[in-house]
Motif scaffolding. Structure first.
Motif, PDB file in Angstrom:
ATOM      1  N   ASP A  63       0.506  -1.370  -0.332  1.00 44.59           N
ATOM      2  CA  ASP A  63      -0.172   0.210   0.182  1.00 44.59           C
ATOM      3  C   ASP A  63       1.042   1.575   0.240  1.00 44.59           C
ATOM      4  OD1 ASP A  63      -1.746  -1.673   0.393  1.00 44.59           O
ATOM      5  OD2 ASP A  63      -2.759  -1.035   2.414  1.00 44.59           O
ATOM      6  N   ASP A  66       3.074   1.911  -3.183  1.00 46.71           N
ATOM      7  CA  ASP A  66       1.749   2.343  -4.341  1.00 46.71           C
ATOM      8  C   ASP A  66       1.217   3.310  -3.824  1.00 46.71           C
ATOM      9  OD1 ASP A  66       2.198  -0.351  -5.481  1.00 46.71           O
ATOM     10  OD2 ASP A  66       0.382  -1.265  -4.638  1.00 46.71           O
ATOM     11  N   ILE A  67       0.961   3.967  -2.464  1.00 40.99           N
ATOM     12  CA  ILE A  67       0.530   5.227  -2.044  1.00 40.99           C
ATOM     13  C   ILE A  67       2.470   6.130  -2.588  1.00 40.99           C
ATOM     14  CG2 ILE A  67      -0.032   7.081  -0.851  1.00 40.99           C
ATOM     15  CD1 ILE A  67      -1.477   4.761   0.206  1.00 40.99           C
ATOM     16  N   THR A 100      -5.432   8.561  -6.009  1.00 42.35           N
ATOM     17  CA  THR A 100      -5.580   7.244  -5.185  1.00 42.35           C
ATOM     18  C   THR A 100      -6.316   7.527  -4.002  1.00 42.35           C
ATOM     19  OG1 THR A 100      -3.442   6.657  -6.038  1.00 42.35           O
ATOM     20  CG2 THR A 100      -3.833   6.030  -3.884  1.00 42.35           C
ATOM     21  N   ASN A 104      -9.334   5.008  -1.833  1.00 45.54           N
ATOM     22  CA  ASN A 104      -8.622   4.829  -0.741  1.00 45.54           C
ATOM     23  C   ASN A 104     -10.134   4.649   0.123  1.00 45.54           C
ATOM     24  OD1 ASN A 104      -6.057   6.031   0.174  1.00 45.54           O
ATOM     25  ND2 ASN A 104      -6.488   3.561  -1.225  1.00 45.54           N
ATOM     26  N   MET A 131      -5.297  -4.326  -6.172  1.00 46.07           N
ATOM     27  CA  MET A 131      -4.664  -3.505  -6.272  1.00 46.07           C
ATOM     28  C   MET A 131      -3.083  -4.114  -7.138  1.00 46.07           C
ATOM     29  SD  MET A 131      -3.813  -3.230  -1.655  1.00 46.07           S
ATOM     30  CE  MET A 131      -1.938  -3.491  -2.590  1.00 46.07           C
ATOM     31  N   THR A 135      -1.841  -1.936 -10.969  1.00 44.30           N
ATOM     32  CA  THR A 135      -0.456  -1.539 -10.545  1.00 44.30           C
ATOM     33  C   THR A 135       0.032  -1.793 -12.082  1.00 44.30           C
ATOM     34  OG1 THR A 135      -0.023  -1.798  -7.760  1.00 44.30           O
ATOM     35  CG2 THR A 135       1.957  -1.595  -9.593  1.00 44.30           C
ATOM     36  N   ARG A 157      -4.899   4.226 -10.859  1.00 42.96           N
ATOM     37  CA  ARG A 157      -4.388   4.745  -9.927  1.00 42.96           C
ATOM     38  C   ARG A 157      -5.639   5.114  -8.445  1.00 42.96           C
ATOM     39  NH1 ARG A 157       0.384   5.826  -7.792  1.00 42.96           N
ATOM     40  NH2 ARG A 157      -0.021   6.486  -5.965  1.00 42.96           N
ATOM     41  N   MET A 160      -6.516   1.297  -8.237  1.00 47.17           N
ATOM     42  CA  MET A 160      -5.609   0.630  -7.293  1.00 47.17           C
ATOM     43  C   MET A 160      -5.820   1.644  -5.761  1.00 47.17           C
ATOM     44  SD  MET A 160      -1.558   1.780  -6.761  1.00 47.17           S
ATOM     45  CE  MET A 160      -1.470   2.780  -6.346  1.00 47.17           C
ATOM     46  N   GLY A 161      -6.227   2.762  -5.766  1.00 49.36           N
ATOM     47  CA  GLY A 161      -6.653   3.008  -4.766  1.00 49.36           C
ATOM     48  C   GLY A 161      -8.084   1.881  -3.869  1.00 49.36           C
TER      49      GLY A 161
END
Length: 546
Positions: A63, A66-67, A100, A104, A131, A135, A157, A160-161
């Motif tokens: 996490d 990636d963030i 992201t 989230n 994720m 990615t 993104r 992914m978030g």
């Protein structure tokens, strides 16, 4: 007539006898539930706890990688796709950084709710697959006449978030519900501390890929588009590797006995799970065994309103949510923009001409090193000092201390910004203060805002409430990122940084007051913290079905 009377008397006697049996069964099951919970709460630390910690930690490592890798990648993207001064425009930079946290927010609420409905095990691993795919998608993003590559990256993104967001409530609740009372804070903190290593790894991988392409960058014509395009794709794409490694273990982790007991209301299966999990780390489900669903408090809209309609419960949710919101204003305001802040104070800036390949190499290398220093000097130590004290000193004192110290630090960094930035020693002092803020964020509210919502609510709402609290934090991150990007250049390039620090100080001050709403959870069982009476928790037995 006498026969009818005798029959009625017998029926009445049987009914009374059945009620007595039912009442005894309920009392036995209620006691059995409390004994099973006590077995978890008092269990010695085992290899299964280590497995839970490692499997959850790898997710948080991924996490954070990636963030925060975008912090470095955004500079690289500027050289490749920036059309103004070889950097992304304000809105382009905002888009790739804010996508992201927005994802989230969605993932935390969605997966938090689903984990309370469908189960922790059933959802664990799904968020990691999201994720991994997203990615990989970013690393392979391309451009076409009708599609802008930055738009493609922003979409990936965001997706992914959503996956990263789902990891917050799931990892917190799974580690919380499997942990023994005396070590629960340390287990949850160890899981969350993987964030620091993820940020460290992002900076380290950044240094490695920049060094690997050094010759290609130096031999390429400015702005070194082709080699820099390779570096950002490698930096982002490598983020899916730890996720792939952890995926199998996440998909095979057992359901938490508390979910089986309190939400599925299957006390017998939960009791068997506890015995199996604590001995061999596995859950065994017997399909032929009779299932007895007990009557117990059940998650419904009416029950949700009734539980959180009580101030003693609502204030805890307000406290956990606002504290996380206030903290993330500063945490992500700094974390996603550390490269900009390092540039603003001319820390490690290249001394060669800006229009040369050497400048590109030195700039990328120095930004990676700067982020590495910030991770090692503040972020990682802060997590592990929290680890040492969270089960002895407690969550609430650490959070109060953290918000108080951060208020003072941001006041100094804001009001003394110009003076600090006027000399080399002053700039070094600013970096030191910056590292201290990172340290006291993690030895402070960044850790405790993750831990407390995973403990403070009943099982049927624990994941949902953690998701709401975490999503409040990400709302703060979004506001911080949007605000930072729009404010930072007021009055000239990076001229508003000092006032942003002052704004952060104000939010840290408000965090002190929201902390007063939360309970101290150290050395207390999850059921005790939930503000619900545990005697008579099981209200009846509707019968067994096979």
């Amino acid at each position: 007539m006498a026969s009818n009377y005798a029959h009625e008397q017998q029926s009445s006697h049987d009914s009374y006898h059945e009620k007595g049996q039912t009442s005894t069964t309920v009392a036995v099951l209620d006691e059995r539930r409390r004994a099973a919970l006590a077995e978890i709460d008092n269990a010695p630390f085992s290899w299964f706890h280590v497995k839970v910690c490692v499997v959850a930690s790898v997710g948080f490592f991924t996490d954070a990688y990636d963030i925060f890798a975008i912090n470095i990648a955004a500079i690289m993207l500027g050289y490749v796709y920036g059309h103004t001064s070889n950097q992304l425009s304000t809105n382009q930079s905002l888009g790739v950084k804010v996508a992201t946290p927005v994802g989230n927010l969605v993932g935390q609420v969605l997966f938090g709710w689903l984990a309370d409905i469908l189960g922790r095990k059933r959802m664990y691993g799904v968020e990691l697959m999201i994720m991994i795919v997203a990615t990989f998608g970013q690393a392979l993003a391309g451009e076409a006449p009708a599609i802008n590559i930055l738009g493609v990256i922003i979409v990936w993104r965001f997706i992914m978030g959503v996956g990263i967001g789902g990891d917050y409530p799931l990892s917190a609740i799974i580690s919380s519900e499997f942990a023994a009372t005396r070590s629960r804070g340390r287990l949850m903190t160890a899981v969350f501390a993987a964030q620091g290593w993820g940020q460290f790894a992002a900076a380290l991988v950044g240094i490695i890929v920049v060094e690997a392409y050094k010759d290609s960058i130096l031999s390429a014509p400015f702005p070194c588009v082709v080699p820099v395009d390779h570096t950002w794709r490698l930096l982002i794409g490598l983020g899916c590797v730890p996720g792939v490694i952890a995926l199998y273990f996440r998909l095979t982790i057992p359901e938490t006995p508390r979910f089986t007991m309190d939400i599925e209301r299957n006390v017998a299966q939960a009791t068997a799970d506890i015995d199996n999990v604590l001995t061999n780390g596995k859950s065994v489900f017997d399909e032929d065994a009779p299932v007895q669903r007990v009557k117990a408090p059940k998650a419904t809209r009416a029950d949700f309103r009734a539980y959180f309609g009580q101030w003693k419960n609502l204030k805890v949710l307000i406290g956990t949510s606002y504290s996380w919101f206030a903290l993330d204003i500063a945490f992500y305001g700094l974390g996603l923009n550390s490269s900009i802040i390092l540039t603003a104070i001319n820390f490690g800036n290249p001394t060669v001409a800006k229009s040369t390949a050497l400048y590109v190499y030195e700039n990328l290398y120095n930004i990676c090193v700067g982020n590495l220093i910030l991770s090692v000097a503040g972020l990682i130590p802060g997590y592990w000092v929290s680890f040492l004290f969270i089960d002895s000193w407690g969550r609430k004192p650490i959070q109060l201390m953290g918000f108080s110290v951060l208020t003072i630090l941001f006041i100094i960094m804001g009001f003394a910004y110009d003076k600090l930035n006027s000399t080399n020693s002053g700039r070094s002092a600013f970096v030191f203060l910056y590292c201290l803020t990172n340290f006291f964020q993690n030895f402070g509210p960044n850790t405790t805002t993750f831990v407390v919502p995973g403990e403070a609510f009943p099982t049927r709402y624990r994941s949902t409430a953690h998701g709401i609290s975490a999503a409040s934090g990400k709302l703060g991150a979004v506001i911080a990122q949007v605000g930072f990007s729009q404010l930072v250049n007021i009055g000239g390039t990076n001229k508003f940084v000092k006032h942003i620090m002052e704004i952060f100080a104000l939010f840290m001050l408000t965090g002190i007051f929201s902390t007063l709403l939360i309970p101290e959870t150290k050395q207390r069982s999850l059921e005790d913290i939930s503000n619900e009476e545990q005697d008579g928790y099981i209200q009846g037995v509707p019968g067994a079905t096979s």
